[in-house]
Design a protein around this motif. Sequence first.
Motif, PDB file in Angstrom:
ATOM      1  N   TYR A 252      21.355  46.882  54.640  1.00  0.00           N
ATOM      2  CA  TYR A 252      21.168  47.640  53.397  1.00  0.00           C
ATOM      3  C   TYR A 252      20.001  47.098  52.436  1.00  0.00           C
ATOM      4  O   TYR A 252      19.798  47.527  51.441  1.00  0.00           O
ATOM      5  CB  TYR A 252      22.354  47.981  53.059  1.00  0.00           C
ATOM      6  N   ALA A 253      19.869  45.742  52.627  1.00  0.00           N
ATOM      7  CA  ALA A 253      18.751  45.087  51.696  1.00  0.00           C
ATOM      8  C   ALA A 253      19.082  45.393  50.218  1.00  0.00           C
ATOM      9  O   ALA A 253      18.519  45.913  49.504  1.00  0.00           O
ATOM     10  CB  ALA A 253      17.395  45.654  51.891  1.00  0.00           C
ATOM     11  N   PRO A 254      20.464  44.704  49.879  1.00  0.00           N
ATOM     12  CA  PRO A 254      20.820  44.866  48.412  1.00  0.00           C
ATOM     13  C   PRO A 254      19.903  44.241  47.615  1.00  0.00           C
ATOM     14  O   PRO A 254      19.294  43.121  47.760  1.00  0.00           O
ATOM     15  CB  PRO A 254      22.370  44.693  48.379  1.00  0.00           C
ATOM     16  N   ASP A 255      19.776  44.514  46.111  1.00  0.00           N
ATOM     17  CA  ASP A 255      18.896  44.067  45.092  1.00  0.00           C
ATOM     18  C   ASP A 255      19.777  42.885  44.461  1.00  0.00           C
ATOM     19  O   ASP A 255      19.299  42.075  44.024  1.00  0.00           O
ATOM     20  CB  ASP A 255      18.271  44.981  44.120  1.00  0.00           C
ATOM     21  N   LEU A 256      21.071  43.425  44.363  1.00  0.00           N
ATOM     22  CA  LEU A 256      22.050  42.752  43.606  1.00  0.00           C
ATOM     23  C   LEU A 256      23.366  42.953  44.640  1.00  0.00           C
ATOM     24  O   LEU A 256      23.718  43.745  45.061  1.00  0.00           O
ATOM     25  CB  LEU A 256      22.547  43.450  42.074  1.00  0.00           C
ATOM     26  N   ALA A 257      24.393  41.791  44.158  1.00  0.00           N
ATOM     27  CA  ALA A 257      25.623  41.743  44.666  1.00  0.00           C
ATOM     28  C   ALA A 257      26.844  41.405  43.733  1.00  0.00           C
ATOM     29  O   ALA A 257      26.254  40.831  42.692  1.00  0.00           O
ATOM     30  CB  ALA A 257      25.786  40.897  45.916  1.00  0.00           C
ATOM     31  N   ALA A 258      28.039  42.058  44.020  1.00  0.00           N
ATOM     32  CA  ALA A 258      29.299  41.605  43.070  1.00  0.00           C
ATOM     33  C   ALA A 258      30.390  41.315  43.912  1.00  0.00           C
ATOM     34  O   ALA A 258      30.377  42.186  44.958  1.00  0.00           O
ATOM     35  CB  ALA A 258      29.426  42.621  41.902  1.00  0.00           C
ATOM     36  N   VAL A 259      31.125  40.619  43.459  1.00  0.00           N
ATOM     37  CA  VAL A 259      32.273  40.059  44.161  1.00  0.00           C
ATOM     38  C   VAL A 259      33.286  39.928  43.235  1.00  0.00           C
ATOM     39  O   VAL A 259      33.373  39.501  41.881  1.00  0.00           O
ATOM     40  CB  VAL A 259      32.073  38.546  44.575  1.00  0.00           C
ATOM     41  N   GLU A 260      34.571  40.342  43.698  1.00  0.00           N
ATOM     42  CA  GLU A 260      35.760  40.475  42.909  1.00  0.00           C
ATOM     43  C   GLU A 260      36.415  38.955  42.801  1.00  0.00           C
ATOM     44  O   GLU A 260      36.164  38.262  43.768  1.00  0.00           O
ATOM     45  CB  GLU A 260      36.849  41.300  43.409  1.00  0.00           C
ATOM     46  N   GLN A 261      36.669  38.529  41.465  1.00  0.00           N
ATOM     47  CA  GLN A 261      37.278  37.085  41.443  1.00  0.00           C
ATOM     48  C   GLN A 261      38.682  37.191  42.107  1.00  0.00           C
ATOM     49  O   GLN A 261      39.384  38.196  42.024  1.00  0.00           O
ATOM     50  CB  GLN A 261      37.340  36.855  39.916  1.00  0.00           C
ATOM     51  N   THR A 262      39.215  35.957  42.343  1.00  0.00           N
ATOM     52  CA  THR A 262      40.386  35.759  42.800  1.00  0.00           C
ATOM     53  C   THR A 262      41.456  35.770  41.658  1.00  0.00           C
ATOM     54  O   THR A 262      41.277  34.806  40.972  1.00  0.00           O
ATOM     55  CB  THR A 262      40.498  34.501  43.905  1.00  0.00           C
ATOM     56  N   PHE A 263      42.521  36.219  41.842  1.00  0.00           N
ATOM     57  CA  PHE A 263      43.511  36.184  41.201  1.00  0.00           C
ATOM     58  C   PHE A 263      44.640  35.174  41.697  1.00  0.00           C
ATOM     59  O   PHE A 263      44.668  35.053  43.069  1.00  0.00           O
ATOM     60  CB  PHE A 263      44.365  37.451  40.875  1.00  0.00           C
TER      61      PHE A 263
END
Length: 171
Positions: free
Chosen positions: A62-73
């Motif tokens: 999918y060749a993303p330009d940006l990524a985001a990850v949820e932080q761990t609680f």
Amino acid sequence: MRVLGIDPGLRNTGWGVIFVDGPRLRHIANGVIKTAADSATPDLAQRLAELYRGLTAVITAYAPDLAAVEQTFVNKDAVGTLKLGQARGIALLAPALVGVPVGEYAPNAVKKTVVGVGHAGKEQVQHMVRVQLPGVRFESPDAADALAIAICHAHHMQGRALREVLPKGAA
């Protein structure tokens, strides 16, 4: 711009890709990378490698330009939190290794951005993801969470871009 959202987990890592065109969002794909804690992959290192290979395949496809990850609680199970942190490390590493910038968001920040309430339930989050991405079908609740993370990142990046073009004091 394509944004990849990742909801890390050692057993199930959700992912979702959206296309952002100004204020418009469009669903591209979503899914879940499953690693099994069974006799075929009992080793933590092997499960992390499986997760890495799965995320790499998604990034390649999918060749993303940006990524985001949820932080761990942090929860009461220290061992579980540590394992989740290791899965999260893979989720941060996979896009970073190919030069995709990665944002990080606390679960409450994702909920507040997508729903408007920081302590929204999963059903509320899924409903608002459906509203913002009409016609979307989730492969799993983890994939729905990943799409919410991608939406959150898209909104935050749009806000940041707006602040950069406005004269100081105008925002």
